[in-house]
Scaffold this motif. Structure first.
Motif, short mmCIF file in Angstrom:
data_model
loop_
_atom_site.label_atom_id
_atom_site.label_comp_id
_atom_site.label_asym_id
_atom_site.label_seq_id
_atom_site.Cartn_x
_atom_site.Cartn_y
_atom_site.Cartn_z
N LEU A 68 0.82 -1.20 0.00
CA LEU A 68 0.00 0.00 0.00
C LEU A 68 0.85 1.26 0.00
O LEU A 68 0.37 2.34 -0.25
CB LEU A 68 -0.93 -0.01 1.21
N ARG A 72 5.88 -0.35 2.88
CA ARG A 72 5.11 -1.56 3.19
C ARG A 72 5.59 -2.73 2.35
O ARG A 72 5.62 -3.87 2.79
CB ARG A 72 3.62 -1.31 2.94
N ALA A 86 1.08 -2.49 10.04
CA ALA A 86 -0.28 -2.07 9.66
C ALA A 86 -0.85 -1.01 10.60
O ALA A 86 -1.79 -0.31 10.24
CB ALA A 86 -1.21 -3.28 9.62
N VAL A 87 -0.29 -0.90 11.80
CA VAL A 87 -0.76 0.14 12.72
C VAL A 87 0.38 1.10 13.09
O VAL A 87 0.28 1.84 14.07
CB VAL A 87 -1.39 -0.46 14.00
N PRO A 89 2.80 4.43 12.81
CA PRO A 89 2.37 5.82 12.63
C PRO A 89 2.18 6.20 11.15
O PRO A 89 2.99 5.84 10.29
CB PRO A 89 3.51 6.64 13.24
N VAL A 90 1.11 6.91 10.91
CA VAL A 90 0.84 7.42 9.56
C VAL A 90 1.67 8.68 9.36
O VAL A 90 1.57 9.62 10.14
CB VAL A 90 -0.66 7.71 9.40
N ARG A 92 3.54 11.60 6.69
CA ARG A 92 3.38 12.26 5.38
C ARG A 92 4.50 11.85 4.42
O ARG A 92 5.67 11.78 4.79
CB ARG A 92 3.38 13.77 5.55
N PHE A 94 6.65 13.04 1.96
CA PHE A 94 7.23 14.30 1.47
C PHE A 94 6.18 15.42 1.48
O PHE A 94 5.55 15.61 2.51
CB PHE A 94 7.87 14.08 0.10
N ASN A 97 -0.31 15.02 -0.07
CA ASN A 97 -1.41 14.58 0.77
C ASN A 97 -1.53 13.06 0.68
O ASN A 97 -2.61 12.50 0.46
CB ASN A 97 -2.71 15.25 0.34
N THR A 98 -0.42 12.40 0.76
CA THR A 98 -0.32 10.94 0.72
C THR A 98 0.57 10.56 1.90
O THR A 98 1.52 11.26 2.21
CB THR A 98 0.33 10.49 -0.60
N PHE A 99 0.23 9.45 2.53
CA PHE A 99 0.91 9.08 3.76
C PHE A 99 1.35 7.62 3.69
O PHE A 99 0.82 6.85 2.91
CB PHE A 99 -0.02 9.28 4.96
N ARG A 101 2.80 4.19 6.28
CA ARG A 101 2.99 3.67 7.64
C ARG A 101 4.49 3.58 7.89
O ARG A 101 5.21 2.95 7.12
CB ARG A 101 2.36 2.29 7.77
#
Lengths: 333, 388
Positions: A68, A72, A86-87, A89-90, A92, A94, A97-99, A101
């Motif tokens: 994803l 990952r 999978a859990v 920290p989310v 950023r 660069f 607006n895409t993050f 893990r």
């Protein structure tokens, strides 16, 4: 122009609107696994068919449910992470607006070749694309070690060492299984912030130690900023890869070094914006690049991962890449 | 709220209940939806008989006409707002809103209410989450005030004070493709380069879209408006542009204003942030990146380090303090929340300037998980109050 021209589709592919919806619906119990599987297959089929119809020379993409985000993908084929990715920290990606893990690696970080991952099976979709040459895109080890959580027990040097070892094992896997025709190390990190010549040299030295150990066709592609200085460092240091390259809509061509008969990957199709480029504009960028840098073999591609534009627009950009490449090849005859 | 020490607050969104989503989408209304409506009604102390009748009525309309008639559509919106507000109040949150029940998503609602955009499709946010992304294709202008109906609905049901979130100009521009301002340059129209094009886009949004929206909310009676700018620091060289857009959005307006920024490197705000004007609160995410062990010192709470800079550069501005993560379902213990709050109080020096909250909107969590996290926020804050 009398140079060899190839087209490349690499990196993380977009999901269609239908696939996002089906995946979300499945998670919330609003649809079943069979429906999700079918939507995924439809999405794959159209994407691969578009690559095939466009006549792309080298293709590979990462989009499986297990990949994803770029990190990952590596996390899924390794053990020794500090906790469940999978859990994690989310974080950023660069300036987007895409993050992703953010995994943490431990001393036990190691490659797991038995992992059931699309990353390790690039030929899984070969039935759709025939004998098309397969590019496996990996986030560069430089970027990976910078983007993981560095607050654990390992020092930065230890993180880099573990990461290089795991990447070495991954490259060994591809070298021994012949599952990839090319490896593309995508580095969105090194050009993001302008670094000192010493810092760039450190990056190139690390890459040199890393790639020398492998008998593979490897390219390094820098996106996400002006890469002229790190490209110069790579060329001047004789970085032992088959080719380097960068986003030439972000990197002024006149700042690139003389490539002196080398191979180069040129990001020319803008994957950051839906604003359409004309074929003439793209060809003009390529002509200018060839004239200024004396490049020998050119791999033309999109500026960054196609997942940053919606699915239909990504397909349009693949078609344009194919069309422009045909025009360039025609001009080359 | 000044009489409450460490007032807790929500940040924005909650998930929408299945009975609302499926019914408004004219899908089948199932027994599970009725059960969900009744069970949450019981849990929140709301008599659900009328809602159940609305669902039955909607079900009959779907079966007969294939659509839900407007009165029932509005009733469903009212019920989900009522439930969402009550969920927060019952969890112990002091400053609430309606969980953005009438908004598809913070960017989508902004684009749909603004002239000058066309949709382009979905792109990934994280994991399998996505957002619809649009391109600006013309000059931007407000179609209609985005949130006044929503505010009036929330005001009707809320017993606690309200804080209204609204997506900010910089974030809308940053999350959009640009097929207009950059194109003007190519055609020799506005003569803008890429940087100038972005600046013009952002400031047009601030002047022509956000400011009139804020004014409409104030006219409707709102007193506290939170401008959501999660993109504020994504391009360091554009932080001054974000600040200028905030200032132009609220300059001279009378009300309480805040800005919410999350999943960002807050260090990039400094020193530019000292130029922000008419801003009463920074609502910030921290818990996502903070370890889960207990402790109130800096070593135990590394994520909160940048609070020191806010204290230096913007000493008058309060902090909306993220103490619970919104990206996992592992509910923080009240003791962990307590320690995060106490650590922040220790840095800022004045508990009156701390507003404990979740990191961000809770829309990606189930209502059960969201309730637990909000309750942990409230219970942990209560423990902190006892220490202070």
């Amino acid at each position: 122009m009398s140079k060899e021209i190839n087209s490349v589709v690499y990196g993380i592919a977009p999901w269609s609107d239908d696939l996002f919806q089906a995946s979300s619906d499945f998670e919330r119990g609003r649809t079943d696994a069979e429906h999700l599987k079918q939507v995924f297959a439809d999405d794959d089929f159209l994407y691969e068919s578009t690559i095939l119809a466009a006549g792309i020379d080298y293709a590979g993409r990462s989009k499986g449910p297990d990949q994803l985000d770029y990190l990952r993908g590596i996390a899924q084929v390794s053990s020794g992470l500090g906790g469940d990715v999978a859990v994690a920290p989310v974080t950023r990606w660069f300036d987007r607006n895409t993050f992703y893990r953010q995994p943490q690696i431990t001393e036990g970080f190691a490659f797991d070749p038995s992992a059931d991952s699309q990353l390790l099976e690039p030929e899984r979709h070969r039935e759709l694309t025939g004998d098309k040459k397969r590019v496996v895109t990996l986030l560069s080890p430089i970027a990976f070690s910078e983007l993981v959580d560095q607050s654990g027990d390992l020092t930065k040097a230890e993180i880099e060492q573990r990461v290089d070892e795991v990447y070495s094992d991954i490259l060994d896997y591809f070298a021994t299984t012949n599952k990839a025709d090319q490896i593309l190390l995508h580095d969105p990190y090194s050009a993001y912030e302008q670094r000192t010549p010493e810092e760039n040299q450190t990056i190139i030295d690390r890459l040199s130690r890393f790639v020398l150990r492998h008998q593979l066709d490897i390219g390094v592609y820098f996106s996400n900023g002006n890469a002229s200085e790190i490209i110069a460092a790579a060329i001047n240091s004789g970085l032992a890869v088959n080719r380097v390259g960068c986003d030439v809509t972000e990197t002024p061509v006149n700042e690139l070094p003389n490539l002196n008969g080398r191979e180069f990957i040129a990001g020319v199709i803008n994957a950051d914006n839906t604003l359409e480029q004309t074929d003439e504009d793209v060809i003009s960028i390529v002509d200018n690049l060839v004239e200024k840098t004396k490049v020998k073999t050119l791999y033309v591609t999109h500026t960054t991962d196609l997942e940053h534009v919606p699915y239909e627009h990504a397909l349009q950009k693949i078609r344009q890449l194919g069309r422009v490449t045909r025009l360039l090849k025609g001009a080359n005859k | 709220m000044s009489e409450i020490l460490l007032p807790t607050q929500e940040v924005g969104s909650l998930a929408k209940p299945d009975w609302r989503v499926q019914t408004i989408n004219q899908n089948l209304v199932t027994d599970a939806h009725f059960e969900q409506a009744e069970q949450w009604g019981d849990r929140l102390g709301i008599k659900s008989d009328e809602l159940v009748e609305v669902l039955h009525s909607a079900e009959r309309q779907i079966n007969k006409f294939g659509v839900i008639l407007p009165p029932n559509r509005e009733a469903l919106k009212q019920w989900s707002a009522r439930y969402a507000i009550r969920l927060q109040e019952q969890a112990g949150i002091d400053i609430v809103y309606d969980g953005e029940q009438d908004r598809p998503e913070m960017y989508q609602v902004a684009v749909e209410g603004t002239r000058g955009f066309d949709w382009r499709g979905r792109v990934r946010a994280f994991d399998n989450r996505s957002y619809k992304k649009a391109a600006v294709v013309g000059g931007v202008a407000l179609k209609h005030p985005w949130h006044t109906d929503e505010y009036e609905r929330a005001f009707k049901f809320a017993e606690h004070p309200l804080k209204v979130p609204i997506t900010g100009a910089y974030t809308i521009a940053d999350w959009s493709f640009d097929e207009y301002y950059q194109k003007q340059q190519e055609r020799g129209g506005l003569g803008l380069d890429r940087i100038q094009a972005k600046e013009q886009f952002v400031l047009d949004l601030a002047d022509n879209v956000i400011r009139p929206n804020v004014q409409s909310l104030l006219d409707a009676g709102a007193t506290w408006i939170q401008i959501d700018e999660p993109a504020a620091t994504t391009k360091p060289e554009e932080v001054p542009l974000f600040i200028e857009s905030f200032n132009r959005s609220v300059a001279g307006l009378v009300g309480k204003f805040g800005v919410h920024i999350c999943f960002s490197d807050y260090n990039l705000l400094f020193p530019h942030i000292e130029k922000i004007e008419n801003c009463d609160q920074f609502s910030l995410e921290f818990a996502n990146r903070d370890p889960r062990g207990l402790g109130v010192d800096s070593a135990a709470r590394p994520a909160y380090e940048t609070l020191e800079k806010f204290k230096i550069w913007t000493p008058e501005v309060a902090i909306g303090l993220g103490v619970t993560s919104v990206h996992d379902s592992l509910t923080e213990t009240p003791q962990l929340v307590r320690d995060r709050v106490l650590h922040a109080v220790d840095i800022i020096g004045d508990p009156a300037k701390i507003y404990p909250s979740p990191d961000c909107g809770l829309r990606t969590r189930s209502w059960g998980d969201a309730y637990d996290k909000l309750a942990a926020t409230a219970e942990g804050t209560q423990l902190a109050r006892q220490v202070l």
